[in-house]
Design an enzyme around this catalytic site. Structure first.
Site, PDB file in Angstrom:
ATOM      1  N   HIS A   1      25.110 -47.072 -78.464  1.00 54.83           N
ATOM      2  CA  HIS A   1      25.504 -45.515 -77.963  1.00 54.83           C
ATOM      3  C   HIS A   1      26.892 -46.013 -76.993  1.00 54.83           C
ATOM      4  O   HIS A   1      27.952 -45.305 -77.331  1.00 54.83           O
ATOM      5  CB  HIS A   1      24.665 -44.745 -77.426  1.00 54.83           C
TER       6      HIS A   1
ATOM      7  N   TYR B   1      31.471 -44.693 -76.744  1.00 61.36           N
ATOM      8  CA  TYR B   1      32.647 -44.333 -75.641  1.00 61.36           C
ATOM      9  C   TYR B   1      33.689 -45.267 -75.497  1.00 61.36           C
ATOM     10  O   TYR B   1      34.700 -44.815 -74.980  1.00 61.36           O
ATOM     11  CB  TYR B   1      31.729 -43.857 -74.231  1.00 61.36           C
TER      12      TYR B   1
ATOM     13  N   HIS C   1      28.834 -36.489 -88.754  1.00 61.18           N
ATOM     14  CA  HIS C   1      29.091 -36.651 -87.465  1.00 61.18           C
ATOM     15  C   HIS C   1      30.000 -37.642 -87.041  1.00 61.18           C
ATOM     16  O   HIS C   1      30.977 -37.430 -86.216  1.00 61.18           O
ATOM     17  CB  HIS C   1      27.578 -36.811 -86.578  1.00 61.18           C
ATOM     18  N   PHE C   2      29.906 -38.857 -87.482  1.00 64.35           N
ATOM     19  CA  PHE C   2      30.675 -40.078 -87.110  1.00 64.35           C
ATOM     20  C   PHE C   2      32.044 -40.007 -87.593  1.00 64.35           C
ATOM     21  O   PHE C   2      32.952 -40.521 -87.345  1.00 64.35           O
ATOM     22  CB  PHE C   2      29.996 -41.283 -86.869  1.00 64.35           C
ATOM     23  N   HIS C   3      32.232 -39.237 -88.613  1.00 64.72           N
ATOM     24  CA  HIS C   3      33.708 -39.108 -89.211  1.00 64.72           C
ATOM     25  C   HIS C   3      34.545 -38.222 -88.539  1.00 64.72           C
ATOM     26  O   HIS C   3      35.887 -38.278 -88.470  1.00 64.72           O
ATOM     27  CB  HIS C   3      33.629 -39.107 -90.828  1.00 64.72           C
TER      28      HIS C   3
ATOM     29  N   ARG D   1      21.506 -40.691 -95.802  1.00 65.65           N
ATOM     30  CA  ARG D   1      22.437 -41.455 -95.443  1.00 65.65           C
ATOM     31  C   ARG D   1      22.254 -42.879 -96.251  1.00 65.65           C
ATOM     32  O   ARG D   1      21.456 -43.198 -96.454  1.00 65.65           O
ATOM     33  CB  ARG D   1      22.759 -41.560 -94.111  1.00 65.65           C
ATOM     34  N   ARG D   2      23.603 -43.819 -96.322  1.00 71.15           N
ATOM     35  CA  ARG D   2      23.670 -45.009 -96.443  1.00 71.15           C
ATOM     36  C   ARG D   2      22.909 -45.172 -98.113  1.00 71.15           C
ATOM     37  O   ARG D   2      21.970 -45.987 -98.210  1.00 71.15           O
ATOM     38  CB  ARG D   2      22.714 -45.926 -95.570  1.00 71.15           C
TER      39      ARG D   2
HETATM   40 FE1  HAS Z   1      27.250 -39.561 -81.916  1.00 73.20          FE
HETATM   41  C1  HAS Z   1      24.937 -41.099 -83.844  1.00 73.20           C
HETATM   42  C2  HAS Z   1      25.044 -37.816 -80.107  1.00 73.20           C
HETATM   43  C3  HAS Z   1      29.708 -38.369 -79.320  1.00 73.20           C
HETATM   44  C4  HAS Z   1      29.792 -41.803 -83.153  1.00 73.20           C
HETATM   45  N1  HAS Z   1      27.495 -41.274 -83.287  1.00 73.20           N
HETATM   46  C5  HAS Z   1      26.172 -41.463 -84.045  1.00 73.20           C
HETATM   47  C6  HAS Z   1      26.664 -42.461 -84.773  1.00 73.20           C
HETATM   48  C7  HAS Z   1      28.058 -42.563 -84.523  1.00 73.20           C
HETATM   49  C8  HAS Z   1      28.324 -41.874 -83.528  1.00 73.20           C
HETATM   50  C9  HAS Z   1      29.065 -43.949 -85.146  1.00 73.20           C
HETATM   51  O1  HAS Z   1      22.045 -37.953 -79.950  1.00 73.20           O
HETATM   52  C10 HAS Z   1      25.914 -43.176 -85.888  1.00 73.20           C
HETATM   53  C11 HAS Z   1      25.163 -44.496 -85.413  1.00 73.20           C
HETATM   54  C12 HAS Z   1      24.424 -44.985 -86.508  1.00 73.20           C
HETATM   55  O2  HAS Z   1      24.938 -45.578 -87.352  1.00 73.20           O
HETATM   56  O3  HAS Z   1      23.167 -44.663 -86.672  1.00 73.20           O
HETATM   57  N2  HAS Z   1      27.413 -38.423 -80.082  1.00 73.20           N
HETATM   58  C13 HAS Z   1      26.125 -37.761 -79.596  1.00 73.20           C
HETATM   59  C14 HAS Z   1      26.699 -36.845 -78.420  1.00 73.20           C
HETATM   60  C15 HAS Z   1      28.136 -36.919 -78.425  1.00 73.20           C
HETATM   61  C16 HAS Z   1      28.497 -37.864 -79.463  1.00 73.20           C
HETATM   62  C17 HAS Z   1      25.729 -35.909 -77.837  1.00 73.20           C
HETATM   63  N3  HAS Z   1      29.410 -39.931 -81.346  1.00 73.20           N
HETATM   64  C18 HAS Z   1      30.267 -39.437 -80.278  1.00 73.20           C
HETATM   65  C19 HAS Z   1      31.487 -40.085 -80.326  1.00 73.20           C
HETATM   66  C20 HAS Z   1      31.338 -41.112 -81.238  1.00 73.20           C
HETATM   67  C21 HAS Z   1      29.937 -40.665 -82.076  1.00 73.20           C
HETATM   68  C22 HAS Z   1      32.554 -39.817 -79.362  1.00 73.20           C
HETATM   69  C23 HAS Z   1      32.287 -41.943 -81.751  1.00 73.20           C
HETATM   70  C24 HAS Z   1      33.657 -41.985 -81.147  1.00 73.20           C
HETATM   71  N4  HAS Z   1      25.501 -39.315 -82.008  1.00 73.20           N
HETATM   72  C25 HAS Z   1      24.650 -38.718 -81.172  1.00 73.20           C
HETATM   73  C26 HAS Z   1      23.218 -38.971 -81.593  1.00 73.20           C
HETATM   74  C27 HAS Z   1      23.100 -39.731 -82.585  1.00 73.20           C
HETATM   75  C28 HAS Z   1      24.594 -40.055 -82.852  1.00 73.20           C
HETATM   76  C29 HAS Z   1      22.085 -38.419 -80.995  1.00 73.20           C
HETATM   77  C30 HAS Z   1      22.100 -40.517 -83.432  1.00 73.20           C
HETATM   78  C31 HAS Z   1      21.748 -39.462 -84.563  1.00 73.20           C
HETATM   79  C32 HAS Z   1      20.679 -39.972 -85.384  1.00 73.20           C
HETATM   80  O4  HAS Z   1      19.351 -39.337 -85.749  1.00 73.20           O
HETATM   81  O5  HAS Z   1      21.006 -40.949 -86.217  1.00 73.20           O
HETATM   82  C33 HAS Z   1      28.881 -36.294 -77.293  1.00 73.20           C
HETATM   83  O6  HAS Z   1      29.396 -37.109 -76.401  1.00 73.20           O
HETATM   84  C34 HAS Z   1      30.017 -35.443 -77.767  1.00 73.20           C
HETATM   85  C35 HAS Z   1      30.755 -34.413 -76.858  1.00 73.20           C
HETATM   86  C36 HAS Z   1      31.875 -33.980 -77.419  1.00 73.20           C
HETATM   87  C37 HAS Z   1      32.513 -32.859 -77.071  1.00 73.20           C
HETATM   88  C38 HAS Z   1      33.513 -32.260 -77.564  1.00 73.20           C
HETATM   89  C39 HAS Z   1      34.522 -31.873 -76.486  1.00 73.20           C
HETATM   90  C40 HAS Z   1      36.066 -31.643 -77.164  1.00 73.20           C
HETATM   91  C41 HAS Z   1      37.079 -32.091 -76.876  1.00 73.20           C
HETATM   92  C42 HAS Z   1      38.517 -31.645 -77.314  1.00 73.20           C
HETATM   93  C43 HAS Z   1      38.806 -30.240 -76.893  1.00 73.20           C
HETATM   94  C44 HAS Z   1      40.367 -29.806 -77.268  1.00 73.20           C
HETATM   95  C45 HAS Z   1      40.488 -29.297 -78.557  1.00 73.20           C
HETATM   96  C46 HAS Z   1      42.007 -28.918 -78.619  1.00 73.20           C
HETATM   97  C47 HAS Z   1      39.289 -28.464 -79.046  1.00 73.20           C
HETATM   98  C48 HAS Z   1      31.599 -31.761 -76.207  1.00 73.20           C
HETATM   99  C49 HAS Z   1      37.030 -33.155 -75.632  1.00 73.20           C
HETATM  100  C50 HAS Z   1      42.250 -27.474 -78.359  1.00 73.20           C
HETATM  101  C51 HAS Z   1      44.052 -27.428 -78.984  1.00 73.20           C
HETATM  102  C52 HAS Z   1      44.816 -26.503 -78.627  1.00 73.20           C
HETATM  103  C53 HAS Z   1      46.080 -26.403 -79.033  1.00 73.20           C
HETATM  104  C54 HAS Z   1      44.407 -25.198 -77.898  1.00 73.20           C
END
Ligand code: HAS
Length: 545
Positions: A220, A224, A371-373, A434-435
């Site tokens: 996990h 980050y 999600h991860f794409h 998946r997979r």
């Molecule tokens: Fe995840 C599974 C929970 C973030 C990658 N995640 C995965 C897997 C990958 C992955 C690769 O709790 C699969 C692993 C595998 O092969 O089994 N993930 C989270 C949570 C977050 C999260 C709570 N994941 C990421 C990030 C990844 C990533 C970042 C890669 C870089 N994830 C999980 C969980 C699983 C999981 C479970 C397991 C699922 C299962 O059952 O297998 C959080 O950190 C996300 C927080 C992000 C936000 C978005 C903030 C938005 C921002 C941009 C704002 C700007 C804008 C622009 C909109 C809250 C900062 C506006 C523009 C204008 C011009 C106005």
């Protein structure tokens, strides 16, 4: 200036892009398969033995190699640039780089020979040859050595500037490297203590549950390690590229410290359905997962506010009018903003994954690659592409070959990934695993509600292929064929509010101590129990030969 560091960074980028080019090329093939066009039998004649060999190459080259080489190069270069001095001992960083390359070759040989078809999580009891695991270990060790090169540079700077606040970009780069070194202790323990002796035949069996727990200790926070370099750019560079200033520098520092503190002690959210881990521990990790959501919310607020300052400085007015005054013709900026927008959806999906009970609906379904794409495949990869649109000209002195092509590339990725990941999420909600070769699954046990989303995945994948071709064409042409010379500086955002940084946001001790204590609490008792009850009974299985 920093000519030697530029050369070092260029080599990292070269390997990273080569990995991405090969790894990404399997994506459109997988997408075609999902749409019912199975090209794998035809590809056997060129050495690709199965869908799963391709999927393993896709996952390892994209998620592990492209990211680790790019990030190690970027963090080292950004540290030197931000501290405004050369790396203290560049030989150390070269040693790190070559260790990573040797490791990559060791891991690549069995992958290409179809001897290590274990997917990127290499879960035992699936087994690969020992040199595959040793290769992966060397990639990690090499990146640690490069990290030492960064620390030496920081200590030399600190000696010369005992009272100064560490510049934001350098601080954030160092925090990201420390996070990486702490979290990879899990996979180091898994490979050195469990997998290597087992794959070498020194012991007969392995405990898959213990191995998985070590894996997710790293797995996990690894996400980050991928994300934070993009955040370094979003905080430290994008405000400048938008024509504005960083709204709150202290808040930016706080969010990097919070990532250090909270990234590691939550790996059980990947193991909610695993036996052998009591519910209470899973619940604790669920709570901590919600905590690590918080620094991303801080980031969203701070980065959008910084862009608003930029848009207004460029003549924009009103609640949303500033958005139209942002530099929408500047490829590096646009590419990263599009990455942010899709990340907002990926992040929202992350909350669903994190929820202990709702996770049961989507675990091990196509939702997860959806999600991860959006996260590593877009927030990270598309941001890195955006960074390269200024970084490659900066390193080579060559003008970006085509800004127009870069803009098209970014928008096409945005559209393609939007369609692709939406299809994946829908499939997951409809129970598609998946997979899995979903084209084949559709024929045998598919649900008719899968039909449209499978087409979305297939079409989205081909749109992404077009974007990828545009990106690599631009990179190759810029590096080797661009005739016009330019001087491009690294963008560095200035803070909006002048003033001293609070001492606690510039002090490593409390954050490091908190990180270690939290990891001990969240993992200590369970690891003790799993290790004391370990059963090394499972033989290795080699599948998809
Ligand atoms: Fe995840 C599974 C929970 C973030 C990658 N995640 C995965 C897997 C990958 C992955 C690769 O709790 C699969 C692993 C595998 O092969 O089994 N993930 C989270 C949570 C977050 C999260 C709570 N994941 C990421 C990030 C990844 C990533 C970042 C890669 C870089 N994830 C999980 C969980 C699983 C999981 C479970 C397991 C699922 C299962 O059952 O297998 C959080 O950190 C996300 C927080 C992000 C936000 C978005 C903030 C938005 C921002 C941009 C704002 C700007 C804008 C622009 C909109 C809250 C900062 C506006 C523009 C204008 C011009 C106005």
């Amino acid at each position: 200036m920093l000519a030697a560091e530029k050369k070092l960074a260029s080599w990292h980028i070269f390997v990273a892009l080569a990995a991405l080019a090969l790894g990404a090329s399997f994506g459109p093939l997988q997408a075609l398969e999902h749409m019912g066009i199975n090209v794998y039998p035809a590809l056997q004649s060129v050495g690709l033995q199965s869908y799963y060999q391709g999927l393993t190459l896709h996952g390892i080259l994209n998620a592990l190699v492209w990211t680790t080489f790019f990030i190690t190069g970027f963090l080292g270069y950004a540290t030197a640039k931000s501290l405004n001095r050369p790396l203290a001992n560049i030989t150390v960083s070269w040693v790190g780089f070559w260790l990573m390359v040797v490791g990559l070759v060791m891991a690549a040989v069995p992958l290409l020979l179809n001897l290590a078809t274990v997917l990127y999580t290499f879960y035992p009891p699936m087994q690969a040859p020992w040199y595959f695991y040793l290769g992966l270990t060397l990639v990690v060790v090499g990146s640690w050595v490069s990290g030492v090169g960064m620390y030496m540079t920081y200590w030399a700077w600190r000696k010369d500037n005992p009272k100064e606040t560490t510049p934001l970009i350098a601080l954030a780069s160092l925090i990201t490297m420390v996070l990486w070194q702490i979290c990879t202790l899990g996979v180091a323990a898994e490979i050195l203590a469990l997998i290597l002796p087992w794959s070498l035949g020194l012991v007969q069996g392995i405990d898959p549950q213990l191995a998985r727990t070590f894996f997710w200790f790293t797995g996990h926070p690894l996400v980050y390690f991928w994300l934070l370099p993009a955040y370094i750019s979003w905080y430290g560079m994008i405000p400048e590229q938008a024509g504005g200033k960083l709204f709150s520098e202290p808040l930016a520092r706080l969010s990097f410290w919070l990532f250090l503190l909270l990234s590691t002690p939550l790996g059980f959210h990947h193991q909610y359905v695993d036996p052998g881990v009591p519910e209470g521990w899973k619940f604790l990790h669920a709570v901590l997962t919600y905590a690590v959501f918080f620094p991303s919310m801080l980031t969203a607020f701070n980065v959008i506010a910084s862009m608003e300052i930029g848009g207004k400085a460029r003549g924009g007015k009103g609640l949303v009018g500033w958005i139209f005054h942002l530099p929408w013709n500047e490829p590096s900026f646009v590419t990263q903003v599009l990455a942010m927008i899709l990340f907002a959806f990926g992040g929202a999906g992350g909350l669903i994954n994190a929820s202990y009970n709702v996770n049961l609906v989507i675990h091990n379904t196509a939702w997860v690659p959806g999600h991860f794409h959006l996260t590593v495949g877009t927030a990270v990869t598309l941001s890195f592409m955006g960074i390269l649109y200024w970084w490659l000209p900066h390193l080579t002195g060559n003008k970006l070959w085509s800004s127009k092509m870069a803009l098209w590339q970014a928008w096409i990725w945005f559209v393609g990934m939007g369609i692709f990941s939406n299809g994946m999420h829908r499939l997951g909600l409809d129970g598609a695993p998946r997979r899995t070769m979903l084209g084949v699954a559709m024929e045998n046990y598919g649900n008719e509600t899968w039909t449209i989303p499978l087409i979305m995945v297939g079409v989205g994948g081909q749109i992404l292929l077009i974007s990828g071709i545009l990106f690599f064409t631009n990179m190759v042409m810029t590096a080797y064929f661009s005739k016009e010379k330019v001087v491009v500086e690294m963008p560095v955002a200035k803070p909006y509010h002048a003033g001293a940084t609070p001492v606690w946001l510039n002090n490593w001790q409390p954050w490091l101590a908190g990180t270690i204590v939290l990891i001990l609490i969240a993992y200590g008792p369970m690891l003790f129990q799993l290790i004391s009850q370990a059963q090394f009974t499972s033989p290795g299985f080699v599948v998809w030969k």
